[in-house]
Write an enzyme that holds these catalytic residues in place. Structure first.
Site, PDB file in Angstrom:
ATOM      1  N   CYS A  13     -35.242 -17.524  -1.515  1.00  0.00           N
ATOM      2  CA  CYS A  13     -34.344 -18.801  -1.550  1.00  0.00           C
ATOM      3  C   CYS A  13     -34.907 -19.811  -2.370  1.00  0.00           C
ATOM      4  O   CYS A  13     -35.681 -19.505  -3.270  1.00  0.00           O
ATOM      5  CB  CYS A  13     -34.194 -18.987  -0.021  1.00  0.00           C
ATOM      6  SG  CYS A  13     -35.802 -19.786   0.682  1.00  0.00           S
ATOM      7  N   ARG A  19     -34.635 -20.501   4.877  1.00  0.00           N
ATOM      8  CA  ARG A  19     -34.024 -19.020   4.717  1.00  0.00           C
ATOM      9  C   ARG A  19     -34.912 -17.880   4.866  1.00  0.00           C
ATOM     10  O   ARG A  19     -34.800 -17.039   5.433  1.00  0.00           O
ATOM     11  CB  ARG A  19     -32.734 -19.138   3.826  1.00  0.00           C
ATOM     12  CG  ARG A  19     -31.708 -19.926   4.449  1.00  0.00           C
ATOM     13  CD  ARG A  19     -30.795 -20.288   3.099  1.00  0.00           C
ATOM     14  NE  ARG A  19     -31.285 -21.024   2.143  1.00  0.00           N
ATOM     15  CZ  ARG A  19     -30.584 -21.285   0.994  1.00  0.00           C
ATOM     16  NH1 ARG A  19     -29.516 -20.905   0.492  1.00  0.00           N
ATOM     17  NH2 ARG A  19     -31.332 -21.859  -0.097  1.00  0.00           N
ATOM     18  N   ASP A 119     -27.832 -22.945   3.018  1.00  0.00           N
ATOM     19  CA  ASP A 119     -29.255 -23.492   3.500  1.00  0.00           C
ATOM     20  C   ASP A 119     -29.097 -24.461   4.790  1.00  0.00           C
ATOM     21  O   ASP A 119     -28.331 -25.601   4.606  1.00  0.00           O
ATOM     22  CB  ASP A 119     -29.700 -24.471   2.183  1.00  0.00           C
ATOM     23  CG  ASP A 119     -31.106 -24.839   2.176  1.00  0.00           C
ATOM     24  OD1 ASP A 119     -31.693 -24.765   3.291  1.00  0.00           O
ATOM     25  OD2 ASP A 119     -31.554 -25.296   1.316  1.00  0.00           O
TER      26      ASP A 119
END
Length: 153
Positions: A13, A19, A119
């Site tokens: 990420c 994440r 996100d």
């Protein structure tokens, strides 16, 4: 008899604090459920990670709420060329992340579930739980893909 090589997978990420570490710990738990944890090396990294940042406290809280074993003191790692070369599959949270990584052994969650993993940074616990739910949606397809890639090696 030669020992079977473990399949190296890395979740990527942006900052490696929300994440991708959630995906890492969740996929490890998923593999344990499937009795496949011995077949994989699973890690995560961020394209713009700052070395030493800790996992978001809300990401850790979400994992706890889901009953997923994790390390709250886990430190972020920057994604490197060496990681890319050592991985069998790189799983990007978004198509943009995949584009930044480049061609090769990269797949995005758009390809796995039809949408990016948004996100949740700075959001509520519910936003992190929603993120985790989206990540989990991709695991059956991801495991099947790993098995197909592994069979070709």
């Amino acid at each position: 008899m030669e020992a079977k090589k473990k399949f190296n997978i890395i979740f990527v990420c942006t900052g490696n604090t929300c994440r991708s570490p959630m995906a890492e710990f969740m996929f490890k738990a998923y593999l344990k459920e499937k009795k496949r944890q011995g077949d994989f090396n699973v890690q995560s990294a961020g394209l713009y990670a700052r070395k030493g940042d800790v996992m978001s406290s809300t990401a850790a809280e979400a994992l706890t709420a889901l009953g997923v074993k994790h390390n709250e003191k886990r430190r972020s790692k920057a994604f490197t060329v060496m990681m890319a070369e050592d991985s069998d599959l790189i799983v990007a949270m978004t198509a943009r992340h995949a584009d930044l990584i480049g061609d090769g052994n990269v797949i995005s969650f758009e390809k796995l579930i039809g949408s990016p993993i948004d996100d949740p940074f700075g959001g509520s616990l519910q936003s992190y739980l929603d993120c985790a739910k989206s990540i989990r949606l991709g695991f059956d397809n991801l495991l099947a893909l790993c098995d197909r890639v592994s069979d070709k090696q």
